[in-house]
Design a protein around this motif. Structure first.
Motif, PDB file in Angstrom:
ATOM      1  N   SER A 127       0.603  -1.157   0.218  1.00  0.00           N
ATOM      2  CA  SER A 127       0.023  -0.177   0.320  1.00  0.00           C
ATOM      3  C   SER A 127       1.225   1.241  -0.022  1.00  0.00           C
ATOM      4  CB  SER A 127      -1.035   0.449   1.027  1.00  0.00           C
ATOM      5  OG  SER A 127      -1.606  -0.788   1.272  1.00  0.00           O
ATOM      6  N   GLU A 156       3.945  -0.546   2.221  1.00  0.00           N
ATOM      7  CA  GLU A 156       3.208  -0.920   3.134  1.00  0.00           C
ATOM      8  C   GLU A 156       3.572  -2.185   2.709  1.00  0.00           C
ATOM      9  OE1 GLU A 156      -0.231  -0.527   5.131  1.00  0.00           O
ATOM     10  OE2 GLU A 156       0.362  -2.721   6.335  1.00  0.00           O
ATOM     11  N   MET A 158       2.052  -6.273   5.108  1.00  0.00           N
ATOM     12  CA  MET A 158       1.893  -7.125   6.287  1.00  0.00           C
ATOM     13  C   MET A 158       2.515  -5.589   7.631  1.00  0.00           C
ATOM     14  SD  MET A 158       1.384  -8.875   3.898  1.00  0.00           S
ATOM     15  CE  MET A 158       2.830 -10.055   2.905  1.00  0.00           C
ATOM     16  N   LYS A 159       2.503  -4.388   7.307  1.00  0.00           N
ATOM     17  CA  LYS A 159       2.904  -3.989   8.866  1.00  0.00           C
ATOM     18  C   LYS A 159       3.918  -3.278   8.997  1.00  0.00           C
ATOM     19  CE  LYS A 159      -2.118  -3.181   9.403  1.00  0.00           C
ATOM     20  NZ  LYS A 159      -2.771  -3.791  10.662  1.00  0.00           N
TER      21      LYS A 159
ATOM     22  N   ARG B  62       1.183   1.572  14.307  1.00  0.00           N
ATOM     23  CA  ARG B  62       1.106   1.854  12.920  1.00  0.00           C
ATOM     24  C   ARG B  62       0.907   3.514  11.864  1.00  0.00           C
ATOM     25  NH1 ARG B  62      -2.751   1.190   9.250  1.00  0.00           N
ATOM     26  NH2 ARG B  62      -1.910   0.488   7.516  1.00  0.00           N
ATOM     27  N   ARG B  93       8.156  -9.790   5.951  1.00  0.00           N
ATOM     28  CA  ARG B  93       7.489 -11.657   7.015  1.00  0.00           C
ATOM     29  C   ARG B  93       7.419 -11.503   8.027  1.00  0.00           C
ATOM     30  NH1 ARG B  93      11.059 -15.314   2.416  1.00  0.00           N
ATOM     31  NH2 ARG B  93       9.718 -15.712   1.065  1.00  0.00           N
ATOM     32  N   MET B  94       8.920 -10.418   8.064  1.00  0.00           N
ATOM     33  CA  MET B  94       8.844  -9.819  10.080  1.00  0.00           C
ATOM     34  C   MET B  94       8.135  -9.948  10.436  1.00  0.00           C
ATOM     35  SD  MET B  94      12.219  -9.045  11.269  1.00  0.00           S
ATOM     36  CE  MET B  94      11.082 -10.490  12.488  1.00  0.00           C
ATOM     37  N   THR B  95       7.072  -9.657  10.255  1.00  0.00           N
ATOM     38  CA  THR B  95       5.650  -9.171  11.520  1.00  0.00           C
ATOM     39  C   THR B  95       5.520 -10.539  11.928  1.00  0.00           C
ATOM     40  OG1 THR B  95       4.545  -7.920   9.482  1.00  0.00           O
ATOM     41  CG2 THR B  95       4.433  -6.670  11.160  1.00  0.00           C
ATOM     42  N   TRP B 118      -3.968 -11.582  12.800  1.00  0.00           N
ATOM     43  CA  TRP B 118      -2.800 -10.778  11.921  1.00  0.00           C
ATOM     44  C   TRP B 118      -2.522  -9.513  11.280  1.00  0.00           C
ATOM     45  CZ3 TRP B 118      -3.907  -8.116   7.229  1.00  0.00           C
ATOM     46  CH2 TRP B 118      -3.128  -7.804   5.821  1.00  0.00           C
ATOM     47  N   PRO B 119      -2.151  -9.445  10.914  1.00  0.00           N
ATOM     48  CA  PRO B 119      -0.491  -9.810  11.138  1.00  0.00           C
ATOM     49  C   PRO B 119       0.637  -9.044  12.414  1.00  0.00           C
ATOM     50  CG  PRO B 119      -0.553  -7.724   9.830  1.00  0.00           C
ATOM     51  CD  PRO B 119      -2.226  -7.625   9.964  1.00  0.00           C
ATOM     52  N   ASN B 120      -0.099  -7.953  13.398  1.00  0.00           N
ATOM     53  CA  ASN B 120       1.069  -8.032  14.063  1.00  0.00           C
ATOM     54  C   ASN B 120       0.329  -7.559  15.690  1.00  0.00           C
ATOM     55  OD1 ASN B 120      -0.686  -5.584  13.023  1.00  0.00           O
ATOM     56  ND2 ASN B 120       0.529  -4.249  13.526  1.00  0.00           N
ATOM     57  N   VAL B 134       6.675  -2.625  12.372  1.00  0.00           N
ATOM     58  CA  VAL B 134       7.940  -2.659  11.949  1.00  0.00           C
ATOM     59  C   VAL B 134       8.179  -1.513  11.063  1.00  0.00           C
ATOM     60  CG1 VAL B 134       9.293  -4.265  10.267  1.00  0.00           C
ATOM     61  CG2 VAL B 134       7.535  -5.542  12.640  1.00  0.00           C
ATOM     62  N   GLY B 241       3.391 -14.197   4.026  1.00  0.00           N
ATOM     63  CA  GLY B 241       2.285 -14.052   5.676  1.00  0.00           C
ATOM     64  C   GLY B 241       1.237 -13.370   4.646  1.00  0.00           C
ATOM     65  N   SER B 258      -2.746  -5.845   2.816  1.00  0.00           N
ATOM     66  CA  SER B 258      -2.187  -4.645   3.624  1.00  0.00           C
ATOM     67  C   SER B 258      -4.207  -4.114   4.403  1.00  0.00           C
ATOM     68  CB  SER B 258      -1.302  -3.584   3.530  1.00  0.00           C
ATOM     69  OG  SER B 258      -1.471  -2.999   2.158  1.00  0.00           O
ATOM     70  N   ARG B 261      -7.586  -1.998   9.060  1.00  0.00           N
ATOM     71  CA  ARG B 261      -8.092  -2.406  10.578  1.00  0.00           C
ATOM     72  C   ARG B 261      -8.785  -3.734   9.879  1.00  0.00           C
ATOM     73  NH1 ARG B 261     -12.929  -1.652  13.476  1.00  0.00           N
ATOM     74  NH2 ARG B 261     -13.984  -0.934  11.992  1.00  0.00           N
TER      75      ARG B 261
END
Lengths: 195, 267
Positions: A127, A156, A158-159, B62, B93-95, B118-120, B134, B241, B258, B261
């Motif tokens: 995103s 972004e 996966m956050k 975030r 994949r870090m989160t 998911w995911p964090n 992250v 992920g 992404s 919410r």
């Protein structure tokens, strides 16, 4: 609270798994190998030229012999594993040089060709955010002068909030993508006039 | 009640066990451990640089969202990582990797059953107990974690009552948990999971466990992103992920990268 059952208006952030499965490898050769006239040496030369000029994609169609070469993952697709061997890996945004002027174009001869400027492209699928936070001003806007270290946006996935830098000096001339929409790998985000 | 301070010897030893070159940076109070870690990483701080604080005055999640943490009762830290190989697509994949390490840590040290949203985020008993942030820039990542450990229920602000929790509140036995021991265990478990981030095979091996620990798996969820809203059944994770969801009417799986919410359609 929005109604839970409304249909998505714009599924731009979501990838269709079937579409992904149909996509080919990032490097493909579509001709029959028995009649191929493109030799390894020629392909190697093309790859070297792509490296030299920072090109991310190259297509050639010669007497039915087609070849498409891409650096990095194919658009809309991740590489499943780090590439093996000396394949160039992406470290930052891709800056695409202006397209070469072609002869025989459709532009009238008496008009000066429009200046084609380089673009700063997305280093990953995700995103695109123009602002650090929804209520903040944009990182950059048209007319802003940037240098290599200027953060111009966040992409972004996966956050993981990935800061994208301009990686070159110049003036932002166009913002090519709307805030908070999905972008593909290599998609042009900003146009920049180098200084 | 006076809360126990971090045991620096224990934390430093745990950090050296995973990142031998890692430097421990400790603050009784700071604005944000991730701000500190980002600044140090920009100045060239090595992988394993670890910023720990008893309290944050402006913790954030975030995109600038505020992160509440009760002073001296939470685990607040940020870790500088410089992954080998610069293929940034694997960094997404870090989160998931950090969430797995944190869920394993909570389960093994407390016996609670944490779930990954998911995911964090980490939920316990339907309430949020931890968040993962992250941030990446150039050639480094900063992994930031906030975990409510000994926070009494009454210390959460009104807006978080009923939706936030801490480990101690969930255990309900009134006994304080050692944040140093918890942190040491997390570092050990993170060290085990971290290599999985960079390899497709390694990550595919941990996906089933992350899915098993998901609070969304096989449940109807709603995903909001910008003007987009999708409802469907969560079926697992993609190769990096991504959230895999079946969306009617076709029900073919899509992968979500992404979201502003995500919530369960039926809590």
């Amino acid at each position: 609270m929005p109604a839970d059952t409304s249909a998505p208006e714009d599924p731009g952030h979501f990838r269709d798994r079937r579409t992904l499965q149909k996509k080919g490898a990032s490097r493909k050769k579509s001709s029959n190998s028995a009649r191929s006239t493109l030799e390894y040496k020629e392909i190697k030369q093309i790859v070297e030229l792509m490296d030299q000029h920072g090109l991310t994609e190259f297509e050639l169609d010669r007497d039915g012999d087609k070849i498409t070469l891409r650096r990095g993952p194919a658009p809309g697709q991740y590489t499943a594993a780090p590439p093996q061997g000396p394949v160039p890996q992406l470290q930052g945004p891709v800056i695409v040089p202006p397209a070469q002027t072609t002869t025989g174009g459709s532009a009238p001869a008496d008009e000066a060709p429009a200046e084609v400027l380089p673009t700063i492209n997305s280093p990953m699928v995700g995103s695109f955010y123009r602002r650090p936070a929804p209520d903040d001003g944009p990182f950059v806007k048209v007319g802003d002068v940037v240098d290599e270290d200027t953060v111009i946006c966040i992409v972004e996935a996966m956050k993981v909030m990935n800061e994208v830098k301009a990686e070159m000096c110049g003036t932002i001339t166009k913002v090519l993508v709307e805030d908070n929409v999905a972008v593909q790998f290599g998609e042009a985000l900003f146009e920049i006039k180098p200084s | 009640m006076v809360e126990e301070r971090f045991d620096m010897l224990e934390v430093r030893e745990a950090l050296k066990g995973v990142f031998p070159g890692g430097e421990l940076v400790y603050f009784p109070e700071t604005v944000s451990t991730s701000d500190e870690a980002m600044a140090r990483a920009r100045d060239g701080a090595a992988e394993g640089t670890f910023v720990l604080a008893e309290n944050q005055t402006a913790g954030r999640g975030r995109r600038g969202a505020a992160w509440f943490a009760d002073p001296d009762t939470a685990l607040l830290f940020s870790l500088v990582l410089r992954p080998v190989g610069k293929d940034v697509s694997t960094w997404a994949r870090m989160t998931s990797v950090a969430a797995l390490a944190l869920a394993r840590t909570i389960e093994d040290t407390t016996g609670l059953e944490p779930k990954i949203k998911w995911p964090n985020d980490i939920y316990i008993g339907g309430r949020k107990s931890a968040g993962i942030l992250v941030e990446a820039a150039g050639d480094f990542l900063v992994l930031g974690i906030g975990l409510n450990v000994n926070t009494p229920r009454c210390s959460f602000p009104d807006a978080l009552q009923g939706i936030a929790t801490s480990l101690r509140a969930e255990l309900g036995d009134g006994i304080a948990i050692s944040r140093s021991a918890l942190l040491a265990e997390f570092l050990k478990k993170f060290g085990e999971c971290y290599p999985s981030m960079l390899s497709g095979k390694g990550f595919s091996r941990i996906i089933p466990e992350i899915e098993e620990r998901s609070m969304l798996l096989n449940r109807k969820a709603i995903v909001y992103q910008g003007k987009t809203q999708l409802q469907g059944i969560v079926r697992g994770l993609g190769d990096h992920g991504e959230l895999r969801m079946e969306v009617p009417p076709s029900n073919h799986p899509i992968e979500i990268l992404s979201a502003d919410r995500v919530r369960l359609a039926v809590p």
